[in-house]
Design an enzyme around this catalytic site. Structure first.
Site, mmCIF file in Angstrom:
data_model
loop_
_atom_site.group_PDB
_atom_site.id
_atom_site.type_symbol
_atom_site.label_atom_id
_atom_site.label_comp_id
_atom_site.label_asym_id
_atom_site.label_seq_id
_atom_site.Cartn_x
_atom_site.Cartn_y
_atom_site.Cartn_z
ATOM 1 N N ARG A 1 -52.035 -30.996 -9.428
ATOM 2 C CA ARG A 1 -50.589 -30.784 -9.231
ATOM 3 C C ARG A 1 -50.126 -31.223 -7.853
ATOM 4 N NH1 ARG A 1 -51.445 -31.011 -13.644
ATOM 5 N NH2 ARG A 1 -51.490 -29.352 -15.183
ATOM 6 N N SER B 1 -46.086 -22.398 -14.870
ATOM 7 C CA SER B 1 -47.181 -21.664 -14.216
ATOM 8 C C SER B 1 -46.863 -21.444 -12.746
ATOM 9 C CB SER B 1 -48.485 -22.450 -14.323
ATOM 10 O OG SER B 1 -48.870 -22.541 -15.667
ATOM 11 N N GLU C 1 -48.580 -22.856 -7.584
ATOM 12 C CA GLU C 1 -48.355 -24.202 -8.121
ATOM 13 C C GLU C 1 -46.907 -24.607 -7.868
ATOM 14 O OE1 GLU C 1 -49.772 -25.091 -12.126
ATOM 15 O OE2 GLU C 1 -47.960 -26.285 -12.485
HETATM 16 C C1 LIG Z 1 -41.605 -23.713 -19.307
HETATM 17 C C2 LIG Z 1 -42.294 -24.643 -18.339
HETATM 18 C C3 LIG Z 1 -43.517 -25.220 -18.695
HETATM 19 C C4 LIG Z 1 -44.181 -26.070 -17.816
HETATM 20 N N1 LIG Z 1 -45.355 -26.646 -18.197
HETATM 21 C C5 LIG Z 1 -45.991 -27.500 -17.374
HETATM 22 C C6 LIG Z 1 -47.215 -28.142 -17.772
HETATM 23 O O1 LIG Z 1 -47.725 -27.944 -18.873
HETATM 24 N N2 LIG Z 1 -47.790 -28.991 -16.888
HETATM 25 C C7 LIG Z 1 -47.263 -29.251 -15.665
HETATM 26 O O2 LIG Z 1 -47.831 -30.047 -14.920
HETATM 27 N N3 LIG Z 1 -46.110 -28.674 -15.274
HETATM 28 C C8 LIG Z 1 -45.467 -27.811 -16.086
HETATM 29 N N4 LIG Z 1 -44.296 -27.215 -15.682
HETATM 30 C C9 LIG Z 1 -43.784 -27.474 -14.318
HETATM 31 C C10 LIG Z 1 -42.784 -28.633 -14.238
HETATM 32 O O3 LIG Z 1 -42.184 -28.862 -15.472
HETATM 33 C C11 LIG Z 1 -43.435 -29.916 -13.727
HETATM 34 O O4 LIG Z 1 -44.037 -29.720 -12.466
HETATM 35 C C12 LIG Z 1 -42.406 -31.052 -13.620
HETATM 36 O O5 LIG Z 1 -43.094 -32.249 -13.473
HETATM 37 C C13 LIG Z 1 -41.436 -30.870 -12.445
HETATM 38 O O6 LIG Z 1 -40.411 -31.834 -12.583
HETATM 39 P P1 LIG Z 1 -38.947 -31.589 -12.016
HETATM 40 O O7 LIG Z 1 -38.189 -32.847 -12.195
HETATM 41 O O8 LIG Z 1 -38.350 -30.372 -12.601
HETATM 42 O O9 LIG Z 1 -39.263 -31.369 -10.475
HETATM 43 P P2 LIG Z 1 -38.645 -30.269 -9.505
HETATM 44 O O10 LIG Z 1 -39.085 -28.925 -9.948
HETATM 45 O O11 LIG Z 1 -37.203 -30.484 -9.331
HETATM 46 O O12 LIG Z 1 -39.398 -30.641 -8.163
HETATM 47 C C14 LIG Z 1 -40.780 -30.387 -8.043
HETATM 48 C C15 LIG Z 1 -41.274 -31.044 -6.748
HETATM 49 O O13 LIG Z 1 -41.208 -32.444 -6.870
HETATM 50 C C16 LIG Z 1 -40.417 -33.006 -5.833
HETATM 51 N N5 LIG Z 1 -39.670 -34.132 -6.397
HETATM 52 C C17 LIG Z 1 -38.869 -34.135 -7.489
HETATM 53 N N6 LIG Z 1 -38.377 -35.363 -7.687
HETATM 54 C C18 LIG Z 1 -38.870 -36.145 -6.691
HETATM 55 C C19 LIG Z 1 -38.704 -37.519 -6.345
HETATM 56 N N7 LIG Z 1 -37.923 -38.343 -7.053
HETATM 57 N N8 LIG Z 1 -39.355 -37.998 -5.253
HETATM 58 C C20 LIG Z 1 -40.141 -37.169 -4.507
HETATM 59 N N9 LIG Z 1 -40.326 -35.860 -4.784
HETATM 60 C C21 LIG Z 1 -39.695 -35.366 -5.862
HETATM 61 C C22 LIG Z 1 -39.502 -31.873 -5.388
HETATM 62 O O14 LIG Z 1 -39.049 -32.055 -4.058
HETATM 63 C C23 LIG Z 1 -40.421 -30.678 -5.517
HETATM 64 O O15 LIG Z 1 -41.290 -30.619 -4.418
HETATM 65 C C24 LIG Z 1 -43.617 -26.358 -16.557
HETATM 66 C C25 LIG Z 1 -42.377 -25.791 -16.196
HETATM 67 C C26 LIG Z 1 -41.724 -24.942 -17.081
HETATM 68 C C27 LIG Z 1 -40.392 -24.363 -16.693
#
Ligand SMILES: Cc1cc2nc3c(=O)[nH]c(=O)nc-3n(C[C@H](O)[C@H](O)[C@H](O)COP(=O)(O)OP(=O)(O)OC[C@H]3O[C@@H](n4cnc5c(N)ncnc54)[C@H](O)[C@@H]3O)c2cc1C
Length: 304
Positions: A177, A225, A295
């Site tokens: 992650r 998570s 995480e």
């Molecule tokens: C119900 C649920 C289930 C989930 N299941 C999983 C799973 O199975 N596996 C898993 O890995 N994750 C899971 N996640 C976590 C999440 O979905 C992932 O980490 C996802 O990839 C985050 O994407 P986001 O666009 O929402 O990022 P955000 O939450 O908006 O940002 C996360 C991080 O990434 C950075 N970021 C975002 N965009 C950029 C960019 N363009 N450039 C640089 N940095 C950036 C942000 O600054 C922050 O540090 C889950 C979340 C939920 C709510």
């Protein structure tokens, strides 16, 4: 309070939406978080670059978020400029040969749908993971034993001075992650390796993953998570064994379905979520002598 002339400078560069004191609970899946001092959706890449380089010269903090599915924003809010790459020019998805090219703001769900439509396999594991392509790369999102690191071919990044570079797979390092792109540098697009596969087969696998996730994970607002699984064990199992499944603080609760999730029962504050994170961490430390590592990205008021 943001001064009028600073706001005009931001508007002039960003082109798109600029909001002051935008409540971040509207932009996080946990539905928690105070105001972003300035919240911006730049209209395109040149606008984004201009904004980032200007902010640097002004000493203003910039951060990019995706769908907010893996962040915890403090109740006090966050200073500086919070940027979301949600305008259409950051959301394109296309395929060329065996490569999928995606804007950082493209939703994972749209990418998976596109793969089904085009008969391109390899990204099925992303099914039903919330978030954007940028967030998925930054977090090295994964499931079912697979992750972004295994499929990525390269990224295009905007640096803090507004310059752009393309980084190939060899220039990137990934861990559990996490990814080697430092804070203050922003992913604007990414390419993934894919291969031809029958749409029906992809659809079936995607539906299977989605059904399994519905069975295992709680409904309602969460950030997925909370802790990384320590080597050889599961954070959820350990938190449950420590007796904290169902524990509440204010309107936040350690899920009764999966103890590594914290759910918002409606009106939870970041401070409640933080308290539960602390309680779970301490309980696991006491019982197993293991230090759990969050995480989720716990943002602080003043830094990116
Ligand atoms: C119900 C649920 C289930 C989930 N299941 C999983 C799973 O199975 N596996 C898993 O890995 N994750 C899971 N996640 C976590 C999440 O979905 C992932 O980490 C996802 O990839 C985050 O994407 P986001 O666009 O929402 O990022 P955000 O939450 O908006 O940002 C996360 C991080 O990434 C950075 N970021 C975002 N965009 C950029 C960019 N363009 N450039 C640089 N940095 C950036 C942000 O600054 C922050 O540090 C889950 C979340 C939920 C709510």
């Amino acid at each position: 309070m943001v001064e009028e002339d600073i706001l005009n400078e931001i508007k002039g560069r960003a082109g798109g939406e600029v909001m002051v004191n935008e409540m971040m609970l509207r932009h996080t899946t946990l539905r928690v978080g105070g105001p972003a001092e300035v919240f911006v959706e730049p209209v395109d890449l040149p606008a984004f670059r201009k904004l980032v380089s200007w902010a640097r010269t002004m000493g203003i903090v910039t951060r990019v978020i995706g769908s907010g599915s893996n962040i915890l924003v403090p109740d006090e809010g966050i200073k500086g400029i919070t940027i979301r790459l949600s305008s259409p020019s950051f959301r394109m998805i296309g395929v060329r040969g065996d490569e999928m090219l995606c804007g950082a703001g493209a939703r994972i769900s749209d990418l998976v749908k596109y793969c089904i439509e085009k008969g391109m396999g390899g990204l099925e594991f992303l099914a039903a993971i919330p978030g954007t392509v940028g967030g998925a790369v930054a977090m090295n999102a994964g499931a079912w034993g697979r992750d972004i690191a295994g499929v990525i071919r390269g990224v295009t990044v905007v640096h803090a001075d507004g310059s752009v570079s393309r980084i190939g797979r060899d220039g990137l390092a990934f861990g559990y992650r996490k990814c080697s792109i430092p804070r203050g540098e922003f992913i604007v697009s990414a390419t993934f390796g894919v291969s031809c596969r029958r749409s029906g087969e992809i659809r079936e696998e995607v539906a299977g993953h989605a059904a399994e996730r519905r069975r295992r994970f709680p409904e309602g607002p969460s950030a997925g998570s909370i802790f990384k699984n320590p080597p050889g064990d599961y954070a959820g199992r350990m938190i449950e064994a420590a007796g904290l499944k169902g524990e509440t603080c204010g309107r936040a609760q350690i899920s009764t379905v999966h103890a590594n999730f914290i759910v918002n029962l409606g009106g939870a504050r970041a401070v409640d979520v933080l308290r539960l994170i602390e309680m779970a961490g301490e309980a696991v430390q006491r019982m197993f002598s293991v230090e759990l590592e969050p995480e989720i990205d716990i943002l602080s008021e003043v830094t990116a």
